[in-house]
Design an enzyme around this catalytic site. Sequence first.
Site, PDB file in Angstrom:
ATOM      1  N   ASP A   1      -8.115   4.007   0.772  1.00 54.11           N
ATOM      2  CA  ASP A   1      -7.179   4.471   1.806  1.00 54.11           C
ATOM      3  C   ASP A   1      -7.998   4.958   3.011  1.00 54.11           C
ATOM      4  O   ASP A   1      -8.758   5.919   2.901  1.00 54.11           O
ATOM      5  CB  ASP A   1      -6.356   5.618   1.206  1.00 54.11           C
ATOM      6  CG  ASP A   1      -5.322   6.166   2.165  1.00 54.11           C
ATOM      7  OD1 ASP A   1      -5.378   5.852   3.371  1.00 54.11           O
ATOM      8  OD2 ASP A   1      -4.447   6.924   1.697  1.00 54.11           O
TER       9      ASP A   1
ATOM     10  N   ASN B   1       2.242   1.416   4.416  1.00 51.09           N
ATOM     11  CA  ASN B   1       2.541   0.129   5.085  1.00 51.09           C
ATOM     12  C   ASN B   1       2.222   0.167   6.578  1.00 51.09           C
ATOM     13  O   ASN B   1       2.872  -0.494   7.389  1.00 51.09           O
ATOM     14  CB  ASN B   1       4.002  -0.291   4.841  1.00 51.09           C
ATOM     15  CG  ASN B   1       4.307  -1.745   5.210  1.00 51.09           C
ATOM     16  OD1 ASN B   1       5.434  -2.067   5.600  1.00 51.09           O
ATOM     17  ND2 ASN B   1       3.355  -2.632   5.121  1.00 51.09           N
TER      18      ASN B   1
ATOM     19  N   CYS C   1      -1.501   0.640   7.374  1.00 50.30           N
ATOM     20  CA  CYS C   1      -2.940   0.339   7.452  1.00 50.30           C
ATOM     21  C   CYS C   1      -3.295  -0.884   6.604  1.00 50.30           C
ATOM     22  O   CYS C   1      -3.466  -1.989   7.119  1.00 50.30           O
ATOM     23  CB  CYS C   1      -3.787   1.537   7.018  1.00 50.30           C
ATOM     24  SG  CYS C   1      -3.610   2.985   8.099  1.00 50.30           S
ATOM     25  N   ARG C   2      -3.414  -0.712   5.287  1.00 49.64           N
ATOM     26  CA  ARG C   2      -3.981  -1.766   4.445  1.00 49.64           C
ATOM     27  C   ARG C   2      -3.068  -2.965   4.255  1.00 49.64           C
ATOM     28  O   ARG C   2      -3.504  -4.114   4.428  1.00 49.64           O
ATOM     29  CB  ARG C   2      -4.361  -1.168   3.077  1.00 49.64           C
ATOM     30  CG  ARG C   2      -5.491  -0.152   3.168  1.00 49.64           C
ATOM     31  CD  ARG C   2      -5.623   0.659   1.890  1.00 49.64           C
ATOM     32  NE  ARG C   2      -4.475   1.543   1.705  1.00 49.64           N
ATOM     33  CZ  ARG C   2      -4.263   2.306   0.653  1.00 49.64           C
ATOM     34  NH1 ARG C   2      -5.129   2.266  -0.352  1.00 49.64           N
ATOM     35  NH2 ARG C   2      -3.208   3.088   0.584  1.00 49.64           N
ATOM     36  N   SER C   3      -1.808  -2.731   3.857  1.00 51.69           N
ATOM     37  CA  SER C   3      -0.967  -3.904   3.542  1.00 51.69           C
ATOM     38  C   SER C   3      -0.587  -4.733   4.770  1.00 51.69           C
ATOM     39  O   SER C   3      -0.548  -5.971   4.660  1.00 51.69           O
ATOM     40  CB  SER C   3       0.257  -3.508   2.706  1.00 51.69           C
ATOM     41  OG  SER C   3       1.091  -2.610   3.378  1.00 51.69           O
TER      42      SER C   3
ATOM     43  N   CYS D   1       0.868  -1.189   0.000  1.00 54.02           N
ATOM     44  CA  CYS D   1       0.000   0.000   0.000  1.00 54.02           C
ATOM     45  C   CYS D   1       0.902   1.235   0.000  1.00 54.02           C
ATOM     46  O   CYS D   1       2.064   1.145  -0.414  1.00 54.02           O
ATOM     47  CB  CYS D   1      -0.972  -0.016   1.176  1.00 54.02           C
ATOM     48  SG  CYS D   1      -0.186   0.000   2.806  1.00 54.02           S
TER      49      CYS D   1
HETATM   50  P1  4NP Z   1      -1.827   2.780   4.102  1.00 52.38           P
HETATM   51  O1  4NP Z   1      -2.503   4.102   4.710  1.00 52.38           O
HETATM   52  O2  4NP Z   1      -1.266   3.161   2.758  1.00 52.38           O
HETATM   53  O3  4NP Z   1      -2.975   1.832   3.991  1.00 52.38           O
HETATM   54  O4  4NP Z   1      -0.769   2.352   5.097  1.00 52.38           O
HETATM   55  C1  4NP Z   1      -1.868   5.334   4.774  1.00 52.38           C
HETATM   56  C2  4NP Z   1      -0.979   5.601   5.781  1.00 52.38           C
HETATM   57  C3  4NP Z   1      -0.389   6.838   5.853  1.00 52.38           C
HETATM   58  C4  4NP Z   1      -0.668   7.804   4.906  1.00 52.38           C
HETATM   59  C5  4NP Z   1      -1.557   7.528   3.884  1.00 52.38           C
HETATM   60  C6  4NP Z   1      -2.152   6.281   3.808  1.00 52.38           C
HETATM   61  N1  4NP Z   1      -0.061   9.084   4.999  1.00 52.38           N
HETATM   62  O5  4NP Z   1      -0.394   9.952   4.155  1.00 52.38           O
HETATM   63  O6  4NP Z   1       0.762   9.325   5.894  1.00 52.38           O
END
Ligand code: 4NP
Length: 161
Positions: free
Chosen positions: A127, A12, A14-16, A9
């Site tokens: 996201d 790294n 939340c989703r992945s 993602c």
């Molecule tokens: P992820 O979520 O890609 O699912 O881990 C996010 C975590 C942090 C951010 C965006 C999405 N950020 O903008 O910091």
Amino acid sequence: MAYKLLFVCLGNICRSPTAENVMNHLVEKAGLSNSIHCDSAGTSSYHIGSSPDSRMTAAANAILGIKLCGQARQFQASDFENFDLILAMDRENYRNILSMDSDGKYHEKVRLICDYCRTHSLKEVPDPYYGGKEGFNQVVNLLIDACGVLLEDIRKTQVNL
Ligand code: 4NP
């Protein structure tokens, strides 16, 4: 040799990591921990070294009763060689991964995780970072669907499992 999966993602956190831990949960239940190995990474460097987001951890625990383990790392070119299948959470992640494979050598290894969804019709894992609790719940539910079908698919197509 184990079959190696990498979930990717943006951050790294939340989703992945949720995909990695949901898949590990299903793989363990199926008794295939020695045969299928999972990891996750982010296309960005924003959160390198961080634990999974606490809101994501709470949703995964509430819905599936699992703990999210891991520390964020950034996707790197060597991952193309080291993994059998690379699963992007959304199209932006997919594009960013493929942009690191300029001659297209590893194109076939990279997929969108939602291509495996059976009961959900969304084509990307949204996201959840700037949204509320429902977004985190949706991530878990989408990934339970996709990872279950992915495991079925691997068991059908990898003859040595
Ligand atoms: P992820 O979520 O890609 O699912 O881990 C996010 C975590 C942090 C951010 C965006 C999405 N950020 O903008 O910091």
